[in-house]
Motif scaffolding. Sequence first.
Motif, PDB file in Angstrom:
ATOM      1  N   PRO A   1      89.766  12.427 -58.075  1.00 41.82           N
ATOM      2  CA  PRO A   1      88.325  12.396 -57.822  1.00 41.82           C
ATOM      3  C   PRO A   1      87.764  10.996 -57.918  1.00 41.82           C
ATOM      4  CG  PRO A   1      88.857  13.718 -59.784  1.00 41.82           C
ATOM      5  CD  PRO A   1      90.130  13.184 -59.249  1.00 41.82           C
TER       6      PRO A   1
ATOM      7  N   ALA B   1      74.897  18.509 -54.457  1.00 47.31           N
ATOM      8  CA  ALA B   1      76.086  19.141 -53.876  1.00 47.31           C
ATOM      9  C   ALA B   1      75.659  20.337 -53.032  1.00 47.31           C
ATOM     10  CB  ALA B   1      77.040  19.559 -54.985  1.00 47.31           C
TER      11      ALA B   1
ATOM     12  N   THR C   1      75.781  22.189 -49.302  1.00 51.06           N
ATOM     13  CA  THR C   1      76.508  22.272 -48.049  1.00 51.06           C
ATOM     14  C   THR C   1      75.545  22.672 -46.938  1.00 51.06           C
ATOM     15  OG1 THR C   1      78.549  22.897 -49.189  1.00 51.06           O
ATOM     16  CG2 THR C   1      78.397  23.403 -46.840  1.00 51.06           C
TER      17      THR C   1
ATOM     18  N   GLY D   1      83.059  11.426 -50.880  1.00 54.66           N
ATOM     19  CA  GLY D   1      82.394  12.183 -51.925  1.00 54.66           C
ATOM     20  C   GLY D   1      83.234  12.292 -53.172  1.00 54.66           C
ATOM     21  N   SER D   2      82.852  13.184 -54.063  1.00 56.71           N
ATOM     22  CA  SER D   2      83.513  13.305 -55.361  1.00 56.71           C
ATOM     23  C   SER D   2      84.879  13.973 -55.269  1.00 56.71           C
ATOM     24  CB  SER D   2      82.622  14.114 -56.313  1.00 56.71           C
ATOM     25  OG  SER D   2      82.387  15.408 -55.776  1.00 56.71           O
ATOM     26  N   ALA D   3      85.117  14.750 -54.217  1.00 56.33           N
ATOM     27  CA  ALA D   3      86.372  15.482 -54.092  1.00 56.33           C
ATOM     28  C   ALA D   3      87.330  14.855 -53.091  1.00 56.33           C
ATOM     29  CB  ALA D   3      86.094  16.936 -53.689  1.00 56.33           C
ATOM     30  N   THR D   4      86.792  14.277 -52.016  1.00 62.97           N
ATOM     31  CA  THR D   4      87.652  13.757 -50.958  1.00 62.97           C
ATOM     32  C   THR D   4      86.835  12.838 -50.064  1.00 62.97           C
ATOM     33  OG1 THR D   4      89.250  14.426 -49.256  1.00 62.97           O
ATOM     34  CG2 THR D   4      87.171  15.630 -49.316  1.00 62.97           C
ATOM     35  N   THR D   5      87.507  12.232 -49.113  1.00 65.02           N
ATOM     36  CA  THR D   5      86.846  11.514 -48.025  1.00 65.02           C
ATOM     37  C   THR D   5      87.245  12.181 -46.716  1.00 65.02           C
ATOM     38  OG1 THR D   5      86.807   9.395 -49.196  1.00 65.02           O
ATOM     39  CG2 THR D   5      86.562   9.329 -46.803  1.00 65.02           C
TER      40      THR D   5
ATOM     41  N   ASN E   1      79.314  18.636 -46.707  1.00 64.62           N
ATOM     42  CA  ASN E   1      78.792  18.420 -48.051  1.00 64.62           C
ATOM     43  C   ASN E   1      79.006  16.948 -48.382  1.00 64.62           C
ATOM     44  OD1 ASN E   1      78.561  18.193 -50.984  1.00 64.62           O
ATOM     45  ND2 ASN E   1      78.535  20.427 -51.013  1.00 64.62           N
TER      46      ASN E   1
ATOM     47  N   ALA F   1      78.040  15.256 -50.910  1.00 66.24           N
ATOM     48  CA  ALA F   1      78.310  14.978 -52.316  1.00 66.24           C
ATOM     49  C   ALA F   1      79.798  15.081 -52.620  1.00 66.24           C
ATOM     50  CB  ALA F   1      77.524  15.926 -53.213  1.00 66.24           C
ATOM     51  N   THR F   2      80.451  16.120 -52.097  1.00 69.32           N
ATOM     52  CA  THR F   2      81.889  16.297 -52.335  1.00 69.32           C
ATOM     53  C   THR F   2      82.739  15.592 -51.287  1.00 69.32           C
ATOM     54  OG1 THR F   2      81.971  18.340 -51.032  1.00 69.32           O
ATOM     55  CG2 THR F   2      81.459  18.544 -53.395  1.00 69.32           C
TER      56      THR F   2
ATOM     57  N   VAL G   1      83.437  16.995 -48.387  1.00 70.53           N
ATOM     58  CA  VAL G   1      84.156  18.026 -47.646  1.00 70.53           C
ATOM     59  C   VAL G   1      83.440  18.316 -46.329  1.00 70.53           C
ATOM     60  CG1 VAL G   1      84.944  20.418 -47.646  1.00 70.53           C
ATOM     61  CG2 VAL G   1      85.104  19.046 -49.737  1.00 70.53           C
TER      62      VAL G   1
END
Length: 473
Positions: free
Chosen positions: A3, A18, A20, A267-271, A317, A319-320, A322
Motif C-alpha cells: 500500500p 473512498a 466509487t 491510490g492507497s491500494a494500487t495504481t 475510485n 482514493a484506492t 482501483v
Amino acid sequence: MPPLVLPAAVAGEARTAAVTVAVTNGVQFTGAAGKPLHAHAGGVIRVRGYFYWFGQNAHGNNRFRFISVYRSTDLRTWEFRNHVLTQSSAPELKVAGLWRPKVIYNARTKQYVLWMRKEKKEGDFSQGRVAVATSPTVDGDYRYRGSYRPLNDKSFDMTVFRDDDGQAYLISTTNAQEDLTIFRLTPDYLRVAARVTTLRGVKREAQAIFKRGGVYFLVSSGVTGWQPNQAKYATATRIAGPWSRMADVGDSIAYGSQAAHVLPVQGSATTSYLYMGDRHANAWGGKINASEYVWLPLRFPSTRSLSMRWYPRVSINTATGVVRGLGSGHAYEIVRARHSGKCLTVRWSSRADGAGTAQQPCGTAASQNQHWQVLGLGNGYHQLVARHSHKCLTVPSSSTASGVRVTQRTCGTGANQQWRLTRTTGGYYRITARHSGKCLDIRYGSAASGVRAIQFTCKGSANQQWRRAGAPY
C-alpha cells in the motif's frame, strides 16, 4: 504491490474520500447544470488531490476558441475552472488552430507549462508548429510564449511527458506524418533541446505516453483523419529506445475512439491506468464540441504488454486507485431479424432526421448505417444510436399506432426513443418502444430486402425477434 502511504493534506489540497463512481462511455460528459464538458483531445494533471482536465473548446465552425480546464476529485464530478488560453491571449491566436493541450509542472521554475499543436486554422495544416504557454498556478490565466517548429521539423499531433527524474520530452508526429520523434526539452520546458530518437515509418498520431514499472508505453492512432482506427502501442525500457514494434491494442477502431491521454490513477491500494479517448463528432458530420468520450481501464498481461477491452461503463475510485470495467457487450452492434437474417439499416446511409429504417443484407465494416450503439440509460431502457449519423432509432411523433414506420432522429429525452431489450428463447431479443409498448417489427414478416421496420403489437413472431452481435468493423 504494498500500500501507498499518502501525505497528510496541506492547505488547498482536496481530501479524496473512498467513493466509487461510474462513468458511462460513448456519451458527452456534463458538469454543472448539465452543460457539456469541452476538454477534447486534452490531458490531465493531478495537483494536491485534484485532477485538472485541460482540453480544446472550439467555436461552432471547429476553430479555436478556448483551452478550458475543469477540476475533479473523483473523475466524474467536474467543476469548470477557467479558460486558460483564449483568442485574446496573444495576437497570434486571433486566427489560429490549437489542439491536444497538455500541461506539465516544472519544479525548478515553479511554472505549469502548457504545450499544444498549432496550425493556422482547422483544415489548414501548413504551419506544423508547437505552441507553449505558462502559469504559476495550474488553473490560472496562461501567458502565451509563442510557437515554433521543433528543431525546424514540421510537427503535427504531439504530447509531452515528464519523467521521474524531472526531464521532460515532446513526442511529435513528424516527416509529413510518417514518423514519431521524441525530443528532449530544455530545463525550463519551454523549448526543444535535442532530438532523442525517431520511430520511422510508423504513420501514427494522437500519441499518449506513460511509464509503468520502468517501462515506457507509447499509445497512438493511425492517420485516418477524424475516423477511428486501430490503436497500437510500442514499449521501451529507455526513452531513447530501442522501441518495440507497434502492436495492436483494443479492437480495429479503438471502440470508436482516438487516444488523447493515459492517466495513472494512484491510490492507497494500487495504481490503475485509464485510457482517455475522444469519440470525434466530425466522424459523423458533427462538430468538435459535440464529441464524446471513451474511457477504459488498461490491463498488463506482462511487464511489456498491454490490453484494452470494451465496457459500457467504468468504475473509478481515486482514493484506492482501483479502476475496472462494468458490463459487457460491444461498442457497436448489428441487430439482425430472426425471420430473414437481415440487418436493421438506416436507408441510403442518410444522416437526415426522419430517414427511415429497413432490413437489408448485413454488410461489412463500411456499412456504418447498420452499426448501432446500444446505450443504456440506467432506467431499464436503451437508445439505439446509428454510428453513421449519431441519430436515435425513433417512433415519429410518439405515435402509439401499429404500423408506424420507425426512423432516425436527433437524440433527445423522449420515451419514443427509448427501447426495452428483453431476452427471449434462442438468444434473441424483443425490442419494445417505451411510449407505446409495441415491438420493433419487419412489416408483414417479409424476408425481402428493403422492407420497412415498423412498430407493431407484440406477438412474439420471428419478425419481432432480433439477434445482437458485434458490428463487423
